[in-house]
Design an enzyme around this catalytic site. Structure first.
Site, PDB file in Angstrom:
ATOM      1  N   ASP A 114       0.839  -1.245  -0.010  1.00 53.87           N
ATOM      2  CA  ASP A 114      -0.042  -0.058  -0.060  1.00 53.87           C
ATOM      3  C   ASP A 114       1.027   1.232   0.059  1.00 53.87           C
ATOM      4  O   ASP A 114       1.460   1.592   0.943  1.00 53.87           O
ATOM      5  CB  ASP A 114      -0.905   0.153   1.298  1.00 53.87           C
ATOM      6  CG  ASP A 114      -1.823   1.315   1.369  1.00 53.87           C
ATOM      7  OD1 ASP A 114      -2.071   1.770   0.127  1.00 53.87           O
ATOM      8  OD2 ASP A 114      -2.477   1.459   2.301  1.00 53.87           O
ATOM      9  N   ASP A 310      -2.260   5.032  -5.949  1.00 54.22           N
ATOM     10  CA  ASP A 310      -2.300   4.404  -4.770  1.00 54.22           C
ATOM     11  C   ASP A 310      -2.453   3.029  -5.070  1.00 54.22           C
ATOM     12  O   ASP A 310      -3.679   2.503  -5.335  1.00 54.22           O
ATOM     13  CB  ASP A 310      -3.537   4.727  -3.970  1.00 54.22           C
ATOM     14  CG  ASP A 310      -3.619   4.299  -2.935  1.00 54.22           C
ATOM     15  OD1 ASP A 310      -2.491   3.788  -2.088  1.00 54.22           O
ATOM     16  OD2 ASP A 310      -5.069   3.848  -2.373  1.00 54.22           O
TER      17      ASP A 310
END
Length: 643
Positions: A114, A310
């Site tokens: 992440d 992201d």
């Protein structure tokens, strides 16, 4: 808990990043597989806010510029990197994971990569509110190198004021909290980077989607003191750069590297300003669909956080104006029939009629999309970078791009990065893009001297003779095959926590996944036996050589290493996976090989007898046919010759 007005506003804004389906209701941000429709609800795990007491107080909410412009030429001159495999895929799981080992001896975990968060955390053995995840929880008492991060003025402390704590809340309002500890973190046997001490979160509570996810935890690659990247860079262990490469629509998996790697000459770059946003952003200024530029003001891509990359988000979310222009251009170009989406709760934009074509042929039916950066460079996106397969209609595809509610942020999730090497060159404040086959990344980059996959710690005692253990420099056991050992078949038994009746319709998919995880051809995988035991299924598998009758030692060790070290990364709908036993066997001698000498002797005898018979017949024919007379026939007397 009290929050200042700025974090609260940020939370409300970021909550909208879950996005809305096209022309429909907001799409849920739950991760993983939706069992009712067989479709992954999108995962939004990126943009978070940190309450004032959430972690180390010295970590600014918006990092100052000097923090990311620090000169590490002398301190971090290392060219080492941590090469790691990626697992899972967007359609089945909604995220990509990697394997990380923590502690001494190492305890292994599956973590979502992440780029939108900072803390790396795993469930702690003391957790009273943690879900049932893929691997056992971390046990601090079992690690000889674990140390708690002691309470100090620079952190938020636990109730007993003995240990530092962390707390995180994500866009879809799931939360994670726990204690901060420090231990040895290792990155797998393909990594040239040796294990390093790092601070991580030992999770004691999780809620929402974090509780239900299959993966164990999160690997935070964002900017911040607790980020694994910042810690490694500050130690001088790696250069201030990392790369992610997600596998394609039908493949999944991929590769990643913490630290610098050789960059291709034709890599496309965009500036990434750390002052502009605490998240990884690019300067997107325009888009083209099928070569035609969308009629948009370039400033539309610069709202709020700008254009953010992201990896923790599944799909792409565009500001309203951009989404409408993009949707209209796509629909105008596509000549296929529009159909309802796989989930009636969302008004997805889907099209049928592409047939059974593979991903490489999708450009015949769907247009390419170009992203234009501020420096004039462009990145061409293939259809797989904005489409996902319809889970109920064969040959149908849906847009994986949605309107980002009323939020003007442009959020580009993992779908946009399929089969694109994305390099986060933090030192030079830029992000690079290079279209490639991510499953062949290391071969295509031709990393000279880069470590090849090596065997790892084998903890299974049911192995064949011929594997000799040798203690590696880092401590865990590794194995190698003697040069003269011949491997004819690799067998293993596994247990899946899923009923056979539920597994049976997906046997073909299961076989394909096994082949992909072990990096062999699907024709080499043989599922020999299935045994149902309640809600579990016991499977016996065998891997055979592709062409010759034996594996090369390198190939055999590679398969065994992937089987035992990395484990098989299977989607959540196959349940939990447990390796029961594995074995290697020498090539079996066929009946012909076992009786070769006898066969040769018999063949020689038959050939000899056949040749002798031919010779006899030939001699008889040369003498001519003998006169035949009936019995009793009178012959004239012959005159006696004088002596």
């Amino acid at each position: 808990m009290t929050f200042s007005i700025t974090p609260l506003v940020a939370a409300l804004v970021l909550f909208t990043l879950a996005g809305e389906a096209a022309l429909g209701t907001p799409r849920s941000s739950a991760w993983g597989w939706n069992p009712t429709v067989g479709f992954p609800t999108p995962m939004v795990l990126p943009l978070f806010f940190s309450p004032p007491n959430s972690s180390l107080r010295s970590m600014p909410s918006s990092p100052p510029a000097h923090l990311h412009r620090r000169d590490l030429m002398e301190k971090s001159s290392s060219s080492l990197n941590a090469r790691m495999r990626l697992y899972d895929n967007l359609l089945t799981n909604g995220y990509y994971t990697t394997r990380l080992m923590i502690g001494t001896p190492p305890q292994e975990f599956s973590l979502i990569v992440d780029t939108g968060s900072t803390v790396t955390y795993v469930p702690c053995s003391s957790c009273e509110q943690c879900g049932n995840h893929q691997d056992p929880r971390f046990e601090p008492d079992m690690s000889s190198t674990y140390e708690p991060v002691k309470c100090s003025r620079s952190c938020t402390c636990d109730a007993e004021e003995k240990q530092c704590t962390y707390e995180r809340q994500y866009a879809e309002m799931s939360t994670s909290s726990g204690l901060l500890g420090e231990d040895m973190v290792s990155f797998g046997m393909e990594s040239a980077l040796q294990p390093q001490r790092a601070v991580f979160g030992c999770e004691t509570s999780e809620t929402g989607d974090l509780f239900n996810q299959h993966a164990d935890g999160i690997m935070g690659l964002g900017r911040g003191e607790l980020s694994i990247m910042d810690q490694l860079v500050d130690k001088g262990a790696i250069n201030d750069s990392f790369s992610l490469c997600y596998g394609g629509m039908d493949v999944g998996g991929g590769a990643m590297a913490l630290g610098g790697i050789p960059l291709p000459d034709d890599m496309v770059f965009s500036r990434s300003d750390p002052v502009r946003s605490p998240y990884y952003n690019i300067e997107l200024k325009g888009m083209r669909v099928s070569g035609k530029k969308l009629d948009l003001n370039p400033r539309v891509f610069d709202g709020k956080h700008g254009t953010v990359l992201d990896s923790g988000t599944t799909f792409a979310y565009l500001p309203k104006e951009v989404f409408i222009a993009f949707r209209n251009a796509i629909m105008k170009t596509i000549k296929l029939k529009q159909i309802p989406g796989p989930d009636p709760n969302y008004r997805d934009i889907c099209f049928s009629g592409a047939g059974s074509t593979d991903v490489s042929q999708l450009s015949k039916f769907f247009p390419n999309v170009d992203m234009v950066f501020d420096n004039g460079q462009e990145l061409q996106l293939s259809p797989e970078n904005y489409l996902f397969r319809h889970s109920k209609v064969h040959g149908a595809y849906c847009l994986g791009v949605f309107q980002n509610g009323n939020d003007p942020t442009t959020l580009l999730g993992g779908i946009v990065a399929r089969n694109i090497l994305v390099t986060y060159d933090r030192r030079n404040e830029r992000i690079g893009f290079w279209k490639t086959n991510c499953s062949e990344l290391w071969e295509r980059l031709q990393l000279n001297g880069a470590p090849s996959p090596a065997p790892s710690a084998f903890e299974n005692s049911h192995t064949s003779q011929g594997l000799s253990p040798a203690l590696s420099p880092n401590g865990p056991q590794s194995y190698s095959l003697p040069g003269d050992y011949r491997v004819g078949v690799i067998t293993f038994d596994i247990s899946l926590s899923v009923n056979y009746s539920d597994l049976e319709p997906h046997i073909k998919e299961f076989t394909r996944l096994i082949a992909h995880e072990l990096e062999v051809d699907i024709s080499q995988v043989h599922l020999m036996n299935f045994t149902s035991a309640g809600n579990s299924t016991f499977i016996q598998c065998a891997i055979f050589p592709s062409a010759s009758s034996i594996f090369s030692n390198k190939a055999a060790v590679g398969i065994i290493s992937r089987l035992t070290e990395h484990r098989l990364q299977l989607p959540a709908n196959f349940g939990n996976y447990h390796l029961v036993e594995w074995n290697i066997e020498p090539p079996k001698r066929s009946w012909w090989r076992a009786h070769l000498l006898g066969v040769v002797v018999v063949c020689i005898a038959v050939a000899t007898l056949f040749s002798f018979s031919i010779m006899m017949l030939w001699n008889l024919r040369r003498r001519g046919p003998a006169a035949y007379s009936h019995v009793g026939t009178a012959f004239p007397e012959q005159e006696l010759q004088p002596v």
